[in-house]
Design an enzyme around this catalytic site. Structure first.
Site, short mmCIF file in Angstrom:
data_model
loop_
_atom_site.label_atom_id
_atom_site.label_comp_id
_atom_site.label_asym_id
_atom_site.label_seq_id
_atom_site.Cartn_x
_atom_site.Cartn_y
_atom_site.Cartn_z
N GLN A 199 88.27 36.58 -44.89
CA GLN A 199 88.17 37.63 -43.87
C GLN A 199 86.71 37.84 -43.46
OE1 GLN A 199 90.26 39.27 -41.97
NE2 GLN A 199 92.09 38.30 -42.81
N SER A 200 86.00 36.77 -43.22
CA SER A 200 84.57 36.86 -42.88
C SER A 200 84.36 37.41 -41.46
CB SER A 200 83.94 35.48 -43.00
OG SER A 200 82.65 35.47 -42.41
N ASN A 201 83.61 38.48 -41.37
CA ASN A 201 83.22 39.01 -40.05
C ASN A 201 82.15 38.11 -39.42
OD1 ASN A 201 84.73 41.56 -40.32
ND2 ASN A 201 83.29 41.91 -41.99
#
Ligand SMILES: *Cc1c(COP(=O)(O)O)cnc(C)c1O
Length: 338
Positions: free
Chosen positions: A75-77
């Site tokens: 879930q890397s921004n």
């Protein structure tokens, strides 16, 4: 500090707003709380990586790259904002996602940031938790060079002296904004992970002789390691800026890593309560991995009386709310007994 000599491609809306959190201040009864809205940078729902990417993408272009490779947690921004920047600027984007949590549900693996990575046209590969992600990226870059592509590798979080320039710029913006508003900032608090945000802020705020102390709330590493990472990058960033050697010192770098919980990306009770409280009192969305834990730390420190009541504390909102959709179950917990 002459920032204009570094190549930059504008990607974000700025300056981002600096707003009072009157309801939260009232609820906690502590210092005056403000929020610097870097969740509103505009690029694909915004966040702190936008400022870093303005310098990193300019460097990629200057080097003649046609493809950008980067990495992050599922879930890397950072991955999502990089994918959006590449879409806008006409680069191919290849993302390596590391499974740092072991979560196997569809929401975590496919929704939130992952959905947006794909919408922006990035290609995505997965790697197991604990992989040497820098080495994995180098291997992909090598393969691409063999195919005649010209890859540019951005480290996790965009955290190197080029990316950190984005938060030197933010420091300058914040100091000017506060001066215009007549706001004396006593503390700046934010979530710290790959260290580039805090390193850039520290280099900028110290370089400007602002006297504003920065407190990073850790989301992954223990305190000693986090502070060492931030200090090393802040000093490299200061060198890159041409500040005199010795400008940034250990005393300028403070991290509190008491709010990590079981590990990176693993929800905590404090995070859930903080996300809810800020959503309910201010209508502002935090995120489960970074700003929620950062705010959990700030709230706890306010409750413990760590900040004088008449002081002004700015929380830098680093974005990430899209990640909420990767963690729907975390918010099923019953409300805090009040
Ligand atoms: C990446 C990120 C951070 C941490 O910033 P670093 O520069 O990696 O320390 C904080 N908040 C959000 C929402 C992020 O995506």
């Amino acid at each position: 500090m002459n920032l204009a000599r570094f190549p930059r491609i504008r990607l974000g809306h700025g300056p981002t707003p600096l707003e009072p959190m009157e309801n939260l201040t009232k609820r906690l009864g502590g210092p005056r709380l403000w929020i610097k809205r870097d969740d509103c940078t505009g690029l694909s729902t915004g966040g702190n990586k936008t400022r870093k990417l303005e310098y990193l993408m300019a460097d990629a272009r200057a080097q003649g790259a046609d493809t950008v490779i980067t990495q992050g947690a599922t879930q890397s921004n950072h991955a999502r904002q990089t994918a959006a920047a590449c879409a806008k600027l006409g680069f191919r984007c290849h993302i390596l996602l590391e499974d740092r949590t072991g979560y196997t549900d569809d929401a975590y693996r496919m929704s939130g940031n992952v959905l947006l990575d794909k919408l922006h046209g990035a290609s995505v590969e997965r790697r197991p938790g604990g992989a040497d992600m820098q080495a994995e990226m180098e291997a992909v870059a090598e393969r691409m060079r063999g195919e005649g592509k010209r890859p540019y590798v951005i480290p996790g979080g965009g955290s190197n002296p080029i990316g950190a320039l984005g938060y030197v710029t933010a420091a300058l913006e914040l100091v000017n904004q506060a001066a215009e508003m007549g706001l004396k900032i006593d503390h700046l608090v934010h979530a710290t992970g790959s260290a580039g945000t805090q390193a850039g802020l520290v280099a900028g705020l110290v370089g400007l002789n602002s006297g504003i102390p920065v407190l990073g709330i850790g989301v992954r590493a223990p305190r000693e390691k986090q502070e060492a990472n931030v200090l090393a990058l802040a000093q490299r960033t200061a060198d890159h800026l041409g500040l005199p050697p010795g400008t940034v010192r250990a005393e300028h770098v403070v991290a509190n890593c008491d709010y990590v919980g079981q590990g990176y990306g693993i929800p905590t009770r404090g995070m859930v309560d903080a996300v809810r409280l800020v959503a309910e009192t201010e209508g502002v969305l935090l995120d489960p991995v970074y700003s929620g834990k950062g705010m959990a730390g700030l709230i706890d420190l306010v409750r413990k009386g760590s900040f004088p009541e008449d002081s002004s504390v700015v929380f830098l909102h680093t974005g990430g709310a899209v990640g909420l959709f990767g963690y729907p179950d975390a918010f099923d917990l019953p409300a805090e007994a009040a």
